[in-house]
Design a protein around this motif. Structure first.
Motif, PDB file in Angstrom:
ATOM      1  N   UNK A 111       0.864  -1.383  -0.442  1.00  0.00           N
ATOM      2  CA  UNK A 111       0.056   0.300   0.465  1.00  0.00           C
ATOM      3  C   UNK A 111       1.098   1.452  -0.301  1.00  0.00           C
ATOM      4  N   UNK A 112       2.125   1.076   0.787  1.00  0.00           N
ATOM      5  CA  UNK A 112       2.430   2.349   0.509  1.00  0.00           C
ATOM      6  C   UNK A 112       3.485   2.808  -0.938  1.00  0.00           C
ATOM      7  N   UNK A 113       3.783   1.801  -0.946  1.00  0.00           N
ATOM      8  CA  UNK A 113       4.268   1.843  -2.789  1.00  0.00           C
ATOM      9  C   UNK A 113       3.209   1.952  -3.500  1.00  0.00           C
ATOM     10  N   UNK A 114       1.900   1.655  -3.683  1.00  0.00           N
ATOM     11  CA  UNK A 114       0.657   2.202  -4.150  1.00  0.00           C
ATOM     12  C   UNK A 114       0.527   3.420  -4.164  1.00  0.00           C
ATOM     13  N   UNK A 115       0.469   4.520  -3.058  1.00  0.00           N
ATOM     14  CA  UNK A 115       0.429   6.064  -2.381  1.00  0.00           C
ATOM     15  C   UNK A 115       0.915   6.321  -3.437  1.00  0.00           C
ATOM     16  N   UNK A 116       2.657   5.783  -3.269  1.00  0.00           N
ATOM     17  CA  UNK A 116       3.196   6.823  -3.712  1.00  0.00           C
ATOM     18  C   UNK A 116       3.318   6.878  -5.274  1.00  0.00           C
ATOM     19  N   UNK A 117       2.830   5.735  -5.558  1.00  0.00           N
ATOM     20  CA  UNK A 117       2.466   5.992  -7.528  1.00  0.00           C
ATOM     21  C   UNK A 117       1.636   7.060  -7.374  1.00  0.00           C
ATOM     22  N   UNK A 118       0.596   6.727  -6.482  1.00  0.00           N
ATOM     23  CA  UNK A 118      -0.577   7.618  -6.669  1.00  0.00           C
ATOM     24  C   UNK A 118       0.079   9.099  -6.991  1.00  0.00           C
ATOM     25  N   UNK A 119       0.196   9.081  -5.889  1.00  0.00           N
ATOM     26  CA  UNK A 119       0.967  11.054  -6.019  1.00  0.00           C
ATOM     27  C   UNK A 119       1.525  11.189  -6.572  1.00  0.00           C
ATOM     28  N   UNK A 120       2.658  10.266  -7.683  1.00  0.00           N
ATOM     29  CA  UNK A 120       3.080  10.138  -8.461  1.00  0.00           C
ATOM     30  C   UNK A 120       2.877  10.596 -10.346  1.00  0.00           C
ATOM     31  N   UNK A 121       1.283   9.909 -10.235  1.00  0.00           N
ATOM     32  CA  UNK A 121       0.810  10.245 -11.255  1.00  0.00           C
ATOM     33  C   UNK A 121       0.007  11.825 -11.193  1.00  0.00           C
ATOM     34  N   UNK A 122      -0.619  11.938  -9.712  1.00  0.00           N
ATOM     35  CA  UNK A 122      -1.044  13.519  -9.386  1.00  0.00           C
ATOM     36  C   UNK A 122      -0.684  14.608 -10.002  1.00  0.00           C
ATOM     37  N   UNK A 123       1.811  14.543  -9.784  1.00  0.00           N
ATOM     38  CA  UNK A 123       2.367  15.248 -10.444  1.00  0.00           C
ATOM     39  C   UNK A 123       2.011  15.593 -12.013  1.00  0.00           C
ATOM     40  N   UNK A 124       1.518  14.268 -12.715  1.00  0.00           N
ATOM     41  CA  UNK A 124       2.442  14.507 -13.625  1.00  0.00           C
ATOM     42  C   UNK A 124       0.635  14.857 -14.259  1.00  0.00           C
ATOM     43  N   UNK A 125      -0.597  14.889 -14.311  1.00  0.00           N
ATOM     44  CA  UNK A 125      -1.858  15.023 -14.411  1.00  0.00           C
ATOM     45  C   UNK A 125      -2.118  15.496 -12.713  1.00  0.00           C
ATOM     46  N   UNK A 166      -7.720   6.823   3.597  1.00  0.00           N
ATOM     47  CA  UNK A 166      -7.967   6.347   4.529  1.00  0.00           C
ATOM     48  C   UNK A 166      -8.079   4.534   5.271  1.00  0.00           C
ATOM     49  N   UNK A 167      -7.433   3.916   4.255  1.00  0.00           N
ATOM     50  CA  UNK A 167      -7.047   2.163   4.497  1.00  0.00           C
ATOM     51  C   UNK A 167      -5.884   2.545   5.936  1.00  0.00           C
ATOM     52  N   UNK A 168      -5.466   3.553   5.451  1.00  0.00           N
ATOM     53  CA  UNK A 168      -4.174   3.933   7.009  1.00  0.00           C
ATOM     54  C   UNK A 168      -4.116   5.264   7.850  1.00  0.00           C
ATOM     55  N   UNK A 169      -5.516   5.605   8.051  1.00  0.00           N
ATOM     56  CA  UNK A 169      -6.520   6.130   8.784  1.00  0.00           C
ATOM     57  C   UNK A 169      -5.832   7.838   8.636  1.00  0.00           C
ATOM     58  N   UNK A 170      -5.751   7.611   7.943  1.00  0.00           N
ATOM     59  CA  UNK A 170      -5.315   9.347   6.994  1.00  0.00           C
ATOM     60  C   UNK A 170      -6.560   9.999   6.671  1.00  0.00           C
ATOM     61  N   UNK A 171      -7.724  10.135   7.494  1.00  0.00           N
ATOM     62  CA  UNK A 171      -8.940  10.969   6.983  1.00  0.00           C
ATOM     63  C   UNK A 171      -8.544  12.707   6.886  1.00  0.00           C
ATOM     64  N   UNK A 172      -8.269  13.058   7.654  1.00  0.00           N
ATOM     65  CA  UNK A 172      -8.018  14.131   6.879  1.00  0.00           C
ATOM     66  C   UNK A 172      -7.561  14.668   5.459  1.00  0.00           C
ATOM     67  N   UNK A 173      -6.570  14.439   5.100  1.00  0.00           N
ATOM     68  CA  UNK A 173      -6.506  14.777   4.028  1.00  0.00           C
ATOM     69  C   UNK A 173      -7.073  13.487   3.111  1.00  0.00           C
TER      70      UNK A 173
END
Length: 124
Positions: A67-81, A96-103
């Protein structure tokens, strides 16, 4: 005198990209998530230059519980798009899976503001 190697023409690169994307999607669809990640590890620069390729790799990482790797990749995608709706939604689910509800909530609100019809974000 040796000739300098010329980069491939853009059309050749596009065809290669599309072939690789199709192959990775096939592997993902067949449940071969590990080979998708292996390709990304072997060709990190190629994958990092393409939001669609990173998305398939993020899906594979998620399927394997990385999940950490998936999250990092999703963030990189959002930099490109920036603001890409499905990528934002996938990131929200990971947060939500890692309880970062505010973000997650802030991203969901932003997504619904940009795209009120995005049903998945409205339910997050």
């Amino acid at each position: 005198m040796a000739r300098k190697s010329q980069p491939p023409p853009p059309r050749t690169v596009k065809i290669h990209h599309d072939q690789v994307l199709a192959r990775l999607k096939e592997r993902f669809g067949a449940g071969d998530h590990a080979s998708v990640l292996a390709f990304a590890e072997k060709e990190p620069a190629f994958v990092a230059a393409s939001a669609p390729l990173m998305s398939v790799v993020a899906d594979a990482a998620n399927a394997l519980g990385r999940f950490d790797q998936a999250e990092a990749l999703r963030r990189k995608i959002l930099v490109l798009e920036p603001g890409h709706a499905s990528t934002t939604n996938n990131l929200i689910v990971l947060l939500i899976r890692r309880d970062a509800h505010e973000e997650a909530e802030a991203l969901a609100r932003g997504l619904v503001e940009r795209d009120p019809q995005h049903v998945e974000a409205a339910h997050n």
